[in-house]
Scaffold this motif. Structure first.
Motif, PDB file in Angstrom:
ATOM      1  N   UNK A 102       0.816  -1.214   0.000  1.00 16.76           N
ATOM      2  CA  UNK A 102       0.000   0.000   0.000  1.00 16.76           C
ATOM      3  C   UNK A 102       0.849   1.264   0.000  1.00 16.76           C
ATOM      4  N   UNK A 103       2.155   1.100   0.093  1.00 18.23           N
ATOM      5  CA  UNK A 103       3.053   2.228  -0.057  1.00 18.23           C
ATOM      6  C   UNK A 103       3.533   2.412  -1.485  1.00 18.23           C
ATOM      7  N   UNK A 104       3.264   1.421  -2.339  1.00 17.73           N
ATOM      8  CA  UNK A 104       3.627   1.534  -3.753  1.00 17.73           C
ATOM      9  C   UNK A 104       2.643   2.451  -4.477  1.00 17.73           C
ATOM     10  N   UNK A 105       2.951   2.758  -5.721  1.00 10.77           N
ATOM     11  CA  UNK A 105       2.080   3.642  -6.505  1.00 10.77           C
ATOM     12  C   UNK A 105       0.699   3.033  -6.692  1.00 10.77           C
ATOM     13  N   UNK A 106       0.645   1.728  -7.012  1.00 11.28           N
ATOM     14  CA  UNK A 106      -0.650   1.098  -7.239  1.00 11.28           C
ATOM     15  C   UNK A 106      -1.410   0.927  -5.932  1.00 11.28           C
ATOM     16  N   UNK A 107      -0.696   0.576  -4.863  1.00 18.31           N
ATOM     17  CA  UNK A 107      -1.349   0.455  -3.563  1.00 18.31           C
ATOM     18  C   UNK A 107      -1.924   1.782  -3.103  1.00 18.31           C
ATOM     19  N   UNK A 108      -1.203   2.870  -3.364  1.00 16.00           N
ATOM     20  CA  UNK A 108      -1.712   4.195  -3.020  1.00 16.00           C
ATOM     21  C   UNK A 108      -2.955   4.532  -3.839  1.00 16.00           C
ATOM     22  N   UNK A 109      -2.984   4.057  -5.090  1.00 17.44           N
ATOM     23  CA  UNK A 109      -4.163   4.285  -5.934  1.00 17.44           C
ATOM     24  C   UNK A 109      -5.386   3.568  -5.364  1.00 17.44           C
ATOM     25  N   UNK A 110      -5.174   2.374  -4.816  1.00 21.47           N
ATOM     26  CA  UNK A 110      -6.291   1.645  -4.195  1.00 21.47           C
ATOM     27  C   UNK A 110      -6.795   2.406  -2.976  1.00 21.47           C
ATOM     28  N   UNK A 111      -5.881   2.926  -2.167  1.00 22.58           N
ATOM     29  CA  UNK A 111      -6.285   3.695  -0.988  1.00 22.58           C
ATOM     30  C   UNK A 111      -7.006   4.966  -1.394  1.00 22.58           C
ATOM     31  N   UNK A 112      -6.548   5.590  -2.453  1.00 26.82           N
ATOM     32  CA  UNK A 112      -7.178   6.828  -2.913  1.00 26.82           C
ATOM     33  C   UNK A 112      -8.553   6.569  -3.513  1.00 26.82           C
ATOM     34  N   UNK A 113      -8.747   5.390  -4.069  1.00 24.08           N
ATOM     35  CA  UNK A 113     -10.041   5.058  -4.672  1.00 24.08           C
ATOM     36  C   UNK A 113     -11.156   5.111  -3.641  1.00 24.08           C
ATOM     37  N   UNK A 114     -10.882   4.605  -2.464  1.00 26.33           N
ATOM     38  CA  UNK A 114     -11.898   4.643  -1.418  1.00 26.33           C
ATOM     39  C   UNK A 114     -12.135   6.037  -0.881  1.00 26.33           C
ATOM     40  N   UNK A 115     -11.115   6.911  -0.960  1.00 25.80           N
ATOM     41  CA  UNK A 115     -11.251   8.277  -0.443  1.00 25.80           C
ATOM     42  C   UNK A 115     -11.961   9.192  -1.425  1.00 25.80           C
ATOM     43  N   UNK A 116     -11.546   9.143  -2.693  1.00 30.34           N
ATOM     44  CA  UNK A 116     -12.141  10.014  -3.709  1.00 30.34           C
ATOM     45  C   UNK A 116     -12.027   9.337  -5.070  1.00 30.34           C
ATOM     46  N   UNK A 117     -13.027   8.538  -5.396  1.00 33.67           N
ATOM     47  CA  UNK A 117     -12.980   7.760  -6.639  1.00 33.67           C
ATOM     48  C   UNK A 117     -12.939   8.653  -7.869  1.00 33.67           C
ATOM     49  N   UNK A 118     -13.681   9.743  -7.854  1.00 31.38           N
ATOM     50  CA  UNK A 118     -13.724  10.633  -9.018  1.00 31.38           C
ATOM     51  C   UNK A 118     -12.365  11.259  -9.295  1.00 31.38           C
ATOM     52  N   UNK A 119     -11.665  11.656  -8.242  1.00 34.33           N
ATOM     53  CA  UNK A 119     -10.345  12.250  -8.413  1.00 34.33           C
ATOM     54  C   UNK A 119      -9.367  11.243  -8.997  1.00 34.33           C
ATOM     55  N   UNK A 120      -9.418  10.006  -8.484  1.00 29.65           N
ATOM     56  CA  UNK A 120      -8.512   8.965  -8.976  1.00 29.65           C
ATOM     57  C   UNK A 120      -8.798   8.656 -10.437  1.00 29.65           C
ATOM     58  N   UNK A 121     -10.073   8.620 -10.808  1.00 31.47           N
ATOM     59  CA  UNK A 121     -10.436   8.367 -12.195  1.00 31.47           C
ATOM     60  C   UNK A 121      -9.976   9.505 -13.100  1.00 31.47           C
ATOM     61  N   UNK A 122     -10.032  10.731 -12.595  1.00 33.07           N
ATOM     62  CA  UNK A 122      -9.586  11.886 -13.373  1.00 33.07           C
ATOM     63  C   UNK A 122      -8.079  11.859 -13.616  1.00 33.07           C
ATOM     64  N   UNK A 123      -7.360  11.158 -12.755  1.00 29.85           N
ATOM     65  CA  UNK A 123      -5.903  11.034 -12.919  1.00 29.85           C
ATOM     66  C   UNK A 123      -5.523   9.908 -13.863  1.00 29.85           C
ATOM     67  N   UNK A 124      -6.529   9.250 -14.450  1.00 30.21           N
ATOM     68  CA  UNK A 124      -6.266   8.215 -15.442  1.00 30.21           C
ATOM     69  C   UNK A 124      -6.154   6.809 -14.891  1.00 30.21           C
ATOM     70  N   UNK A 125      -6.532   6.610 -13.626  1.00 33.65           N
ATOM     71  CA  UNK A 125      -6.467   5.282 -13.012  1.00 33.65           C
ATOM     72  C   UNK A 125      -7.799   4.569 -13.224  1.00 33.65           C
ATOM     73  N   UNK A 126      -7.725   3.309 -13.599  1.00 37.87           N
ATOM     74  CA  UNK A 126      -8.928   2.501 -13.782  1.00 37.87           C
ATOM     75  C   UNK A 126      -9.428   2.074 -12.405  1.00 37.87           C
ATOM     76  N   UNK A 127     -10.435   2.764 -11.908  1.00 38.58           N
ATOM     77  CA  UNK A 127     -10.924   2.484 -10.557  1.00 38.58           C
ATOM     78  C   UNK A 127     -11.625   1.134 -10.462  1.00 38.58           C
ATOM     79  N   UNK A 128     -12.143   0.644 -11.588  1.00 38.36           N
ATOM     80  CA  UNK A 128     -12.752  -0.692 -11.567  1.00 38.36           C
ATOM     81  C   UNK A 128     -11.707  -1.741 -11.197  1.00 38.36           C
ATOM     82  N   UNK A 129     -10.509  -1.576 -11.769  1.00 36.96           N
ATOM     83  CA  UNK A 129      -9.431  -2.520 -11.483  1.00 36.96           C
ATOM     84  C   UNK A 129      -8.962  -2.413 -10.045  1.00 36.96           C
ATOM     85  N   UNK A 130      -8.831  -1.194  -9.535  1.00 33.77           N
ATOM     86  CA  UNK A 130      -8.373  -1.027  -8.148  1.00 33.77           C
ATOM     87  C   UNK A 130      -9.383  -1.619  -7.165  1.00 33.77           C
TER      88      UNK A 130
END
Length: 322
Positions: free
Chosen positions: A157-185
């Motif tokens: 969860x300290x890696x880039x992808x792990x941080x993306x998973x943590x961010x998905x639960x906090x603000x999914x719209x923001x993570x999606x706007x950054x180009x991360x596939x929130x469905x995958x996370x």
């Protein structure tokens, strides 16, 4: 003394169930969803390890297959939620219901005893020439596994992808706007969660000497109770590693409370009611604490005196209609 032996058993079971609590934490706190799949995946872990051990497989090696099976359970729930657009609560309930039949299919019956078959606990006990009890073996194995899992999860969860998973639960719209596939996370988070839950089920089955199709009933409630207890008792004073450890200690405290209550004469059939009360009380504590803090800040100034400015502002803005 009976109470001391009960405490030892409670601590060892709390450690083993702590893996399950970590799994529930990843969905409930990190992904911010309620995943009911865990009631089924916990029993799946116990069923698979019991069958494989009875077939002659090394009990340690069975944990690998258990973890893979648990991730598949999470994958099914995640697929229904993200691709089929089924509400996460309903999707997880559907998976949980299906796993009941699947677990019976795996074992071929409602339960599978491990009596006479080697387990991780019996191997460790023989290593010490029988000088330690099975409960102590469970405790040692649980501590080792928990330490390894927390270290891996802290790194992941300290890696880039792990941080993306943590961010998905906090603000999914923001993570999606950054180009991360929130469905995958979401799917990866659910897979990791249920993998740990299944791993916990396998260790519990080896510790108690059998696997049962109903051993996962109420798992989600127990997990939530342990999480809330850990947060209320230990707080979040340090980093993410501290949070993970506090969650495990919450599981231990929960088991100790159950053991003490049982020693005081409570019937085992009342444990579900006790668990519900513990969850309700634990959830209400932060709410009452927040209300008390707000009231204290509103009516008291820095010198611990009554702050009348709030009332004056309300009067100036027409709050007082008299």
């Amino acid at each position: 003394m009976p109470i001391l032996s009960a405490m030892e058993g409670a601590v060892s079971q709390g450690i083993l169930w702590g893996l399950m609590t970590l799994g529930v934490y990843f969905t409930f706190r990190i992904l911010n969803v309620a995943d009911m799949t865990v009631d089924g995946s916990f029993a799946t872990g116990g069923a698979i390890t019991a069958v494989l051990i009875c077939k002659g497989m090394n009990p340690v090696l069975t944990l690998l297959f258990v973890f893979i099976a648990g991730t598949i359970c999470g994958l099914v729930t995640g697929f229904m939620n993200t691709k089929l657009k089924i509400n996460i609560l309903l999707a997880s309930i559907l998976t949980q219901i299906a796993l009941y039949s699947i677990n019976i299919r795996i074992m071929g019956k409602a339960n599978t005893p491990l009596l006479g078959n080697p387990t991780m606990m019996s191997h460790l006990k023989s290593l010490f020439a029988g000088k330690i009890t099975t409960t102590t073996c469970s405790l040692i194995i649980g501590v080792v596994v928990i330490a390894i899992v927390i270290a891996i999860c802290y790194w992941f969860f300290g890696t880039e992808y792990g941080s993306a998973i943590r961010a998905t639960g906090s603000n999914e719209n923001m993570v999606r706007a950054m180009g991360v596939n929130t469905d995958t996370t979401k799917i990866v988070g659910l897979m990791l969660s249920n993998g740990l839950v299944a791993l916990s089920g396998a260790l519990v089955a080896q510790s108690q000497g059998y696997a049962d199709v109903g051993m996962g009933t109420g798992t989600i409630v127990i997990g939530l109770a342990s999480i809330i207890i850990g947060e209320v008792v230990f707080g979040s004073h340090f980093g993410f590693w501290y949070t993970l450890i506090s969650v495990v200690f919450g599981s231990i405290i929960y088991r100790i409370v159950i053991a003490v209550v049982l020693q005081l004469g409570l019937k085992s059939t009342d444990l579900k009611l006790l668990t519900a009360l513990i969850v309700a009380i634990s959830l209400s504590v932060p709410v009452f604490k927040s209300k008390i803090d707000k009231r204290r800040r509103a009516y008291k100034g820095p010198d611990n005196e009554v702050d009348t400015r709030h009332a004056d502002d309300e009067f100036k803005h027409g709050t007082n209609t008299n």
